[in-house]
Every structure is written in C-alpha cells, then in structure tokens.
Motif scaffolding. Structure first.
Motif, PDB file in Angstrom:
ATOM      1  N   LEU A   1       0.831  -1.202   0.000  1.00  0.00           N
ATOM      2  CA  LEU A   1       0.000   0.000   0.000  1.00  0.00           C
ATOM      3  C   LEU A   1       0.867   1.254   0.000  1.00  0.00           C
ATOM      4  CD1 LEU A   1      -2.794  -1.027   2.539  1.00  0.00           C
ATOM      5  CD2 LEU A   1      -2.891  -1.053   0.031  1.00  0.00           C
ATOM      6  N   LEU A   2       0.286   2.368  -0.424  1.00  0.00           N
ATOM      7  CA  LEU A   2       0.997   3.638  -0.542  1.00  0.00           C
ATOM      8  C   LEU A   2       0.354   4.675   0.379  1.00  0.00           C
ATOM      9  CD1 LEU A   2       1.213   3.609  -4.452  1.00  0.00           C
ATOM     10  CD2 LEU A   2       2.992   2.890  -2.829  1.00  0.00           C
ATOM     11  N   PRO A   3       0.525   4.522   1.715  1.00  0.00           N
ATOM     12  CA  PRO A   3      -0.149   5.431   2.648  1.00  0.00           C
ATOM     13  C   PRO A   3       0.330   6.874   2.552  1.00  0.00           C
ATOM     14  CG  PRO A   3       1.412   4.055   3.817  1.00  0.00           C
ATOM     15  CD  PRO A   3       1.342   3.527   2.411  1.00  0.00           C
ATOM     16  N   ASP A   4       1.527   7.112   2.050  1.00  0.00           N
ATOM     17  CA  ASP A   4       2.010   8.482   1.883  1.00  0.00           C
ATOM     18  C   ASP A   4       1.317   9.175   0.712  1.00  0.00           C
ATOM     19  OD1 ASP A   4       3.715   7.977   3.977  1.00  0.00           O
ATOM     20  OD2 ASP A   4       5.484   7.680   2.712  1.00  0.00           O
ATOM     21  N   VAL A   5       0.778   8.386  -0.219  1.00  0.00           N
ATOM     22  CA  VAL A   5       0.138   8.906  -1.420  1.00  0.00           C
ATOM     23  C   VAL A   5      -1.379   9.030  -1.230  1.00  0.00           C
ATOM     24  CG1 VAL A   5      -0.319   8.390  -3.861  1.00  0.00           C
ATOM     25  CG2 VAL A   5       1.943   7.941  -2.897  1.00  0.00           C
ATOM     26  N   ALA A   6      -1.986   7.993  -0.655  1.00  0.00           N
ATOM     27  CA  ALA A   6      -3.449   7.942  -0.513  1.00  0.00           C
ATOM     28  C   ALA A   6      -3.821   7.331   0.845  1.00  0.00           C
ATOM     29  CB  ALA A   6      -4.040   7.143  -1.667  1.00  0.00           C
ATOM     30  N   PRO A   7      -3.612   8.076   1.923  1.00  0.00           N
ATOM     31  CA  PRO A   7      -3.836   7.512   3.264  1.00  0.00           C
ATOM     32  C   PRO A   7      -5.269   7.064   3.521  1.00  0.00           C
ATOM     33  CG  PRO A   7      -3.447   9.890   3.387  1.00  0.00           C
ATOM     34  CD  PRO A   7      -3.146   9.467   1.979  1.00  0.00           C
ATOM     35  N   GLY A   8      -6.248   7.803   3.036  1.00  0.00           N
ATOM     36  CA  GLY A   8      -7.643   7.430   3.273  1.00  0.00           C
ATOM     37  C   GLY A   8      -8.014   6.115   2.610  1.00  0.00           C
ATOM     38  N   HIS A   9      -7.575   5.925   1.369  1.00  0.00           N
ATOM     39  CA  HIS A   9      -7.868   4.693   0.637  1.00  0.00           C
ATOM     40  C   HIS A   9      -7.153   3.499   1.273  1.00  0.00           C
ATOM     41  CE1 HIS A   9      -9.337   7.602  -2.272  1.00  0.00           C
ATOM     42  NE2 HIS A   9      -9.962   6.615  -2.886  1.00  0.00           N
ATOM     43  N   CYS A  10      -5.910   3.700   1.695  1.00  0.00           N
ATOM     44  CA  CYS A  10      -5.161   2.617   2.347  1.00  0.00           C
ATOM     45  C   CYS A  10      -5.822   2.218   3.659  1.00  0.00           C
ATOM     46  CB  CYS A  10      -3.708   3.033   2.582  1.00  0.00           C
ATOM     47  SG  CYS A  10      -2.779   3.278   1.051  1.00  0.00           S
ATOM     48  N   ASP A  11      -6.213   3.216   4.455  1.00  0.00           N
ATOM     49  CA  ASP A  11      -6.888   2.928   5.727  1.00  0.00           C
ATOM     50  C   ASP A  11      -8.186   2.167   5.491  1.00  0.00           C
ATOM     51  OD1 ASP A  11      -4.866   4.152   7.159  1.00  0.00           O
ATOM     52  OD2 ASP A  11      -6.002   5.999   7.544  1.00  0.00           O
ATOM     53  N   ARG A  12      -8.945   2.551   4.458  1.00  0.00           N
ATOM     54  CA  ARG A  12     -10.213   1.883   4.165  1.00  0.00           C
ATOM     55  C   ARG A  12      -9.976   0.420   3.791  1.00  0.00           C
ATOM     56  NH1 ARG A  12     -15.122   3.785   2.488  1.00  0.00           N
ATOM     57  NH2 ARG A  12     -14.719   5.187   4.251  1.00  0.00           N
ATOM     58  N   MET A  13      -8.989   0.151   2.926  1.00  0.00           N
ATOM     59  CA  MET A  13      -8.735  -1.228   2.533  1.00  0.00           C
ATOM     60  C   MET A  13      -8.344  -2.061   3.755  1.00  0.00           C
ATOM     61  SD  MET A  13      -6.257  -2.878  -0.394  1.00  0.00           S
ATOM     62  CE  MET A  13      -7.495  -2.986  -1.703  1.00  0.00           C
ATOM     63  N   LYS A  14      -7.505  -1.509   4.614  1.00  0.00           N
ATOM     64  CA  LYS A  14      -7.093  -2.251   5.811  1.00  0.00           C
ATOM     65  C   LYS A  14      -8.278  -2.482   6.744  1.00  0.00           C
ATOM     66  CE  LYS A  14      -3.647   0.505   6.864  1.00  0.00           C
ATOM     67  NZ  LYS A  14      -2.436   1.078   7.510  1.00  0.00           N
ATOM     68  N   GLU A  15      -9.133  -1.481   6.911  1.00  0.00           N
ATOM     69  CA  GLU A  15     -10.296  -1.621   7.785  1.00  0.00           C
ATOM     70  C   GLU A  15     -11.232  -2.721   7.278  1.00  0.00           C
ATOM     71  OE1 GLU A  15     -14.004   1.088   9.539  1.00  0.00           O
ATOM     72  OE2 GLU A  15     -12.490   2.026   8.262  1.00  0.00           O
ATOM     73  N   LEU A  16     -11.517  -2.720   5.983  1.00  0.00           N
ATOM     74  CA  LEU A  16     -12.407  -3.729   5.415  1.00  0.00           C
ATOM     75  C   LEU A  16     -11.761  -5.115   5.420  1.00  0.00           C
ATOM     76  CD1 LEU A  16     -13.968  -1.659   2.507  1.00  0.00           C
ATOM     77  CD2 LEU A  16     -15.088  -2.362   4.640  1.00  0.00           C
ATOM     78  N   ALA A  17     -10.458  -5.165   5.172  1.00  0.00           N
ATOM     79  CA  ALA A  17      -9.755  -6.455   5.221  1.00  0.00           C
ATOM     80  C   ALA A  17      -9.810  -7.032   6.635  1.00  0.00           C
ATOM     81  CB  ALA A  17      -8.309  -6.292   4.770  1.00  0.00           C
ATOM     82  N   ARG A  18      -9.552  -6.190   7.614  1.00  0.00           N
ATOM     83  CA  ARG A  18      -9.553  -6.659   9.007  1.00  0.00           C
ATOM     84  C   ARG A  18     -10.939  -7.113   9.460  1.00  0.00           C
ATOM     85  NH1 ARG A  18      -4.872  -2.560  10.423  1.00  0.00           N
ATOM     86  NH2 ARG A  18      -3.278  -4.128  10.913  1.00  0.00           N
ATOM     87  N   SER A  19     -11.986  -6.552   8.900  1.00  0.00           N
ATOM     88  CA  SER A  19     -13.349  -6.940   9.288  1.00  0.00           C
ATOM     89  C   SER A  19     -13.820  -8.191   8.547  1.00  0.00           C
ATOM     90  CB  SER A  19     -14.320  -5.793   9.010  1.00  0.00           C
ATOM     91  OG  SER A  19     -14.558  -5.676   7.613  1.00  0.00           O
ATOM     92  N   GLY A  20     -13.050  -8.640   7.549  1.00  0.00           N
ATOM     93  CA  GLY A  20     -13.442  -9.802   6.741  1.00  0.00           C
ATOM     94  C   GLY A  20     -14.395  -9.456   5.614  1.00  0.00           C
ATOM     95  N   ALA A  21     -14.647  -8.171   5.395  1.00  0.00           N
ATOM     96  CA  ALA A  21     -15.623  -7.752   4.386  1.00  0.00           C
ATOM     97  C   ALA A  21     -15.250  -8.184   2.966  1.00  0.00           C
ATOM     98  CB  ALA A  21     -15.810  -6.235   4.433  1.00  0.00           C
TER      99      ALA A  21
END
Length: 168
Positions: A24-44
């Motif tokens: 992931l590129l959190p320095d480039v797109a922090p909101g999108h990276c956080d969203r992918m991690k949040e959904l991945a962690r929830s099993g979505a």
C-alpha cells in the motif's frame, strides 16, 4: 516470499492460484489505504467476486454489498455497491496506473470511491490523474493474470481472503 518492508501497509490477497502481495501507498493515498485495511480486518472482502474483468485492462472487485453471495451472485447488482462506510475523497497523485497498480473504482463523481478497487493488467496511462492509485502488486501478479474474464464472468473468481500482513 515477497520482501515485506512495512507489514502494517502490506495486503495479502488470497486467490485460487496463490497469494498476491500488495504494497500500500499510505504516503500517497492515506484514506484509501486505511479503508482497505479496515475492510480487510473486518473480513468484508472475503469471498467477494471479481465482477468486471477485462482482458488487457483490469480486474475489478470489492463490491462488499453485492459480491459475496456464494450461490446467488447478483449479476445485475454486481459493481453497484460499496460498504456501509462513507465514500472517500479522491486522492489523485502522479503515481501512474502501471501494471499491477491498485486503483480505486468509483462512479462519475471523483469523490465516490468506497470499497471497490481494480488491479491493472497493463500500463493504463489514460487513467492517470482520474482515479486514485493506492497500492502496487509486488508478488503474485501471475495469480491476478489468471482471473476469469467477463463483465461479469459467468462463474466469477473470488477473493478467498484479504489480510493485513501485520495480522497474518
């Protein structure tokens, strides 16, 4: 095994052929990276179909509202849904839509990305500056290349699971 530099910002995507490692590129797109991690962690993202796969272009998935029904894959609704979370603001950058890059899928509104994303099969420079790039496949692109094509595919391939490497 991929050289994982930052496990908190690395995604392990399990496909039928094996693991795809995404940096992931959190320095480039922090909101999108956080969203992918949040959904991945929830099993979505687990068991969600690749609902739009165009040869020579990209494989799109991430419709967590409509794409994970095992037997009742809703072809008409595929690609129209997102998560229950608010849409994301565009995080455009000068990072190109190169082969293996992860882009945020959205409607005509640049600030409508939510849970859906696509993986580019080729360099798709015509997308540059119009869709948020927030990751890059660093290993396992051959498994992405093997995803069944179609809009939607009759029997779509699915993300078996998605995990943040720090949690694996």
């Amino acid at each position: 095994m991929a050289d994982i530099k930052d496990p908190e910002n690395t995604i392990l995507l399990e496909l039928k052929g094996g693991t795809v490692t995404i940096e992931l590129l959190p320095d480039v797109a922090p909101g999108h990276c956080d969203r992918m991690k949040e959904l991945a962690r929830s099993g979505a993202y687990d068991n969600v179909a690749f609902h739009r796969v165009i040869d020579g272009f990209m494989a799109q998935t991430g419709d967590v509202a409509n794409g994970n029904m095992e037997k009742d894959f809703n072809i008409r609704a595929a690609g129209t849904g997102g998560s229950d979370l608010p849409n994301l603001k565009a995080e455009f950058s000068n990072i190109p839509h190169a082969r293996g890059s992860i882009g945020a899928a959205r409607s005509g509104d640049p600030n409508s990305a939510n849970s859906q994303f696509f993986i580019n099969f080729n360099d798709n420079d015509f997308l540059n500056g119009q869709y948020t790039v927030y990751g890059q496949v660093i290993e396992g692109m051959e498994h992405v290349d093997a995803i069944v094509r179609g809009e939607p595919p009759a029997n779509p391939d699915r993300m078996i699971s998605m995990k943040v490497a720090a949690d694996a």
